[in-house]
Design an enzyme around this catalytic site. Structure first.
Site, mmCIF file in Angstrom:
data_model
loop_
_atom_site.group_PDB
_atom_site.id
_atom_site.type_symbol
_atom_site.label_atom_id
_atom_site.label_comp_id
_atom_site.label_asym_id
_atom_site.label_seq_id
_atom_site.Cartn_x
_atom_site.Cartn_y
_atom_site.Cartn_z
ATOM 1 N N ASP A 1 -2.377 1.842 4.592
ATOM 2 C CA ASP A 1 -1.169 1.357 5.265
ATOM 3 C C ASP A 1 -0.416 2.429 6.032
ATOM 4 O O ASP A 1 0.785 2.273 6.267
ATOM 5 C CB ASP A 1 -0.229 0.705 4.236
ATOM 6 N N GLU B 1 -3.684 -7.749 7.813
ATOM 7 C CA GLU B 1 -3.420 -8.153 6.431
ATOM 8 C C GLU B 1 -2.428 -9.311 6.388
ATOM 9 O O GLU B 1 -1.228 -9.109 6.389
ATOM 10 C CB GLU B 1 -2.873 -6.976 5.610
ATOM 11 N N HIS C 1 -1.066 -12.756 2.961
ATOM 12 C CA HIS C 1 -0.460 -11.652 2.221
ATOM 13 C C HIS C 1 0.220 -12.319 1.030
ATOM 14 O O HIS C 1 -0.398 -13.160 0.376
ATOM 15 C CB HIS C 1 0.493 -10.811 3.103
ATOM 16 N N ASP D 1 -5.618 1.633 -0.973
ATOM 17 C CA ASP D 1 -4.269 1.098 -0.717
ATOM 18 C C ASP D 1 -3.248 2.218 -0.522
ATOM 19 O O ASP D 1 -2.055 2.039 -0.759
ATOM 20 C CB ASP D 1 -3.822 0.159 -1.851
ATOM 21 N N HIS E 1 -8.913 -4.544 -0.995
ATOM 22 C CA HIS E 1 -8.162 -3.687 -1.931
ATOM 23 C C HIS E 1 -7.743 -4.498 -3.161
ATOM 24 O O HIS E 1 -6.607 -4.915 -3.291
ATOM 25 C CB HIS E 1 -6.972 -3.011 -1.238
ATOM 26 N N HIS F 1 -5.452 -10.923 -2.119
ATOM 27 C CA HIS F 1 -4.174 -11.642 -1.911
ATOM 28 C C HIS F 1 -4.258 -13.168 -1.921
ATOM 29 O O HIS F 1 -3.227 -13.819 -1.753
ATOM 30 C CB HIS F 1 -3.473 -11.213 -0.617
HETATM 31 ZN ZN LIG Z 1 -2.133 -5.668 0.137
#
Ligand SMILES: [Zn+2]
Ligand SMILES: *[C@@H]1O[C@H](CO)[C@@H](O)[C@H](O)[C@H]1NC(C)=O
Ligand SMILES: *[C@@H]1O[C@H](CO)[C@@H](O)[C@H](O)[C@H]1NC(C)=O
Ligand SMILES: *[C@@H]1O[C@H](CO)[C@@H](O)[C@H](O)[C@H]1NC(C)=O
Length: 420
Positions: free
Chosen positions: A46, A147, A174, A310, A241, A220
């Protein structure tokens, strides 16, 4: 010129620090050797979100050689032997129905600009072949993952356009439902299910992603969505992830049955390092992370394992794994536990390269199939920010006007008859 000299100095520094790291530990020496032969491919980072949060994406003012307030910077990337990275084009769920698409485009833009600003470090990549080529050039292959399905605003045209911009995975949700898929919070009971998994449009989207050659990311989503996609996708899936539910029963993790189905379908689960998913606790260790690798290997085989740290998306990481420079320690720990060179290489990058190859093969096999241009039903996305352009003169409207025409003709005939 001066900046290039300084860059060279930084690189010299990381090389010497790594030499120290390897001298201490034979497993580390072997880990670094394997990482020089096979690219470490990480599923989720990220840093782009940090660039937005900390700098409003004003990359001109940022020096990625010196940035110290993030878990990712260039010296750390080099020390961590990061061969390829799916950079996350993430925007929060509160953009849904507002400016999610614009915000996502800006994250895609900042990833492209990062690659352009540091061409000696990053190589923009969109394929298996690109990753291999970048690795040969000692550069970090840089791919884009979006994402959250809210980023495409329920539009296959937007999905296709993002593919053209280089996006190679879409995480279906998400932490919010979209108009076509349920997110993991449904499984915690804190949000109601809206679609019992995927809506009919959600299923259209899966097949369109197969056709495009875009990876379907099931991190997610609810377990129902995972199973629906595993049932219908023509190509293997990824968890970019997520870790193992059997070790830490967090709903973001992957249950055993799903791990086994991922193995049957040739997909991959890229292990998340976030303490809350590794240990279901605020603290964790490198050994706890390695436990997930061992567990997934036991339950579903070494062929589905990958790395999905992550980094820069989480605030609690295991002791000793605080930033991307530390990832080789996980590799050394796996070797210490008896993993073979081939097993380690599978987890480092070969599994993901196989998944990409299969997804690209499915894309090639579907070359003759037309793009899906059937819109999500208007009443499933109606809101004050959405105009109805594109919903006029559709087949449905045609049939209504045809019916009206018939009625008018019948009425005229009736009037003519009564006039007689
Ligand atoms: Zn995430
Ligand atoms: C990549 O790095 C290795 C090891 O440092 C070096 O031997 C090789 O020549 C480099 N390759 C390129 C294309 O720079
Ligand atoms: C997936 O397919 C299996 C086997 O056909 C079926 O039992 C299961 O209910 C399906 N799961 C979902 C969520 O559709
Ligand atoms: C994974 O799937 C392969 C076949 O695709 C199978 O041979 C192997 O036993 C599976 N591994 C596990 C641990 O279930």
């Amino acid at each position: 010129m001066l900046s290039k000299v300084i860059s060279a100095l930084y690189l010299a520094l990381w090389v010497s620090s790594c030499a120290v790291m390897s001298a201490e530990d034979p497993y580390m020496t072997r880990a670094l050797k394997l990482m020089s032969e096979t690219p470490l491919i990480d599923g989720h980072n990220d840093l782009p979100w940090q660039l937005l949060k900390k700098f409003n994406n004003e990359l001109n003012k940022v020096d990625l050689y010196k940035l110290e307030t993030t878990q990712t910077n260039i010296p750390k990337i080099k020390e961590g032997r990061l061969g390829a990275q799916f950079w996350s084009a993430y925007v929060p769920c509160d953009t849904q129905y507002k400016d999610a698409v614009r915000q996502t485009l800006e994250q895609i833009d900042v990833i492209h600009r990062m690659c352009q600003k540091y061409p000696e470090i990053f190589m923009f990549a969109t394929s298996r072949q690109d990753i291999v080529a970048a690795f040969r050039m000692n550069k970090t292959a840089s791919l884009i993952g979006v994402e959250g399905g809210h980023s495409i605003d329920s539009s296959l045209g937007t999905l296709r356009t993002m593919y053209l911009l280089g996006v190679r995975y879409l995480t279906l949700t998400h932490s919010c439902n979209t108009p076509w898929a349920d997110n993991w919070l449904v499984d915690t009971g804190s949000e109601p299910s809206q679609h019992n998994g995927l809506s009919p449009f959600g299923k259209q989207l899966i097949l369109e992603m197969n056709r495009l050659g875009m990876l379907i990311d099931l991190a997610h989503v609810t377990v129902t969505v995972m199973n629906q996609v595993l049932n219908m996708s023509k190509a293997p899936v990824i968890f970019s992830h997520s870790s193992a539910y059997g070790i830490c029963p967090h709903k973001r993790n992957v249950p055993d049955e799903v791990l086994q189905r991922v193995n049957e379908t040739g997909g991959i689960v890229m292990v998340n390092f976030y303490n809350d998913y590794v240990k279901c606790d605020k603290t964790a260790s490198i050994s706890d992370v390695a436990d997930h690798f061992d567990y997934i290997k036991k339950v579903a085989g070494v062929g589905i394992i990958g790395f999905g740290g992550d980094y820069d998306g989480v605030n609690r990481l295991p002791e000793g794994l605080e930033d991307v420079s530390k990832v080789p320690k996980v590799v050394a720990e796996l070797l210490r536990r008896g993993w073979t060179d081939e097993e380690v290489k599978a987890a480092l990058g070969n599994n993901l390269l196989r998944v990409l190859e299969e997804v690209e093969g499915v894309r090639d096999s579907l070359k003759g199939v037309s793009p899906d241009d059937v819109l999500i039903p208007y009443d499933e996305v109606k809101n004050s920010c959405r105009m109805s352009y594109g919903y006029r003169n559709t087949g449905a409207v045609h049939s209504i006007s045809a019916l009206a025409l018939l009625l008018t003709l019948a009425l005229q005939a009736l009037i003519a008859l009564t006039a007689l």
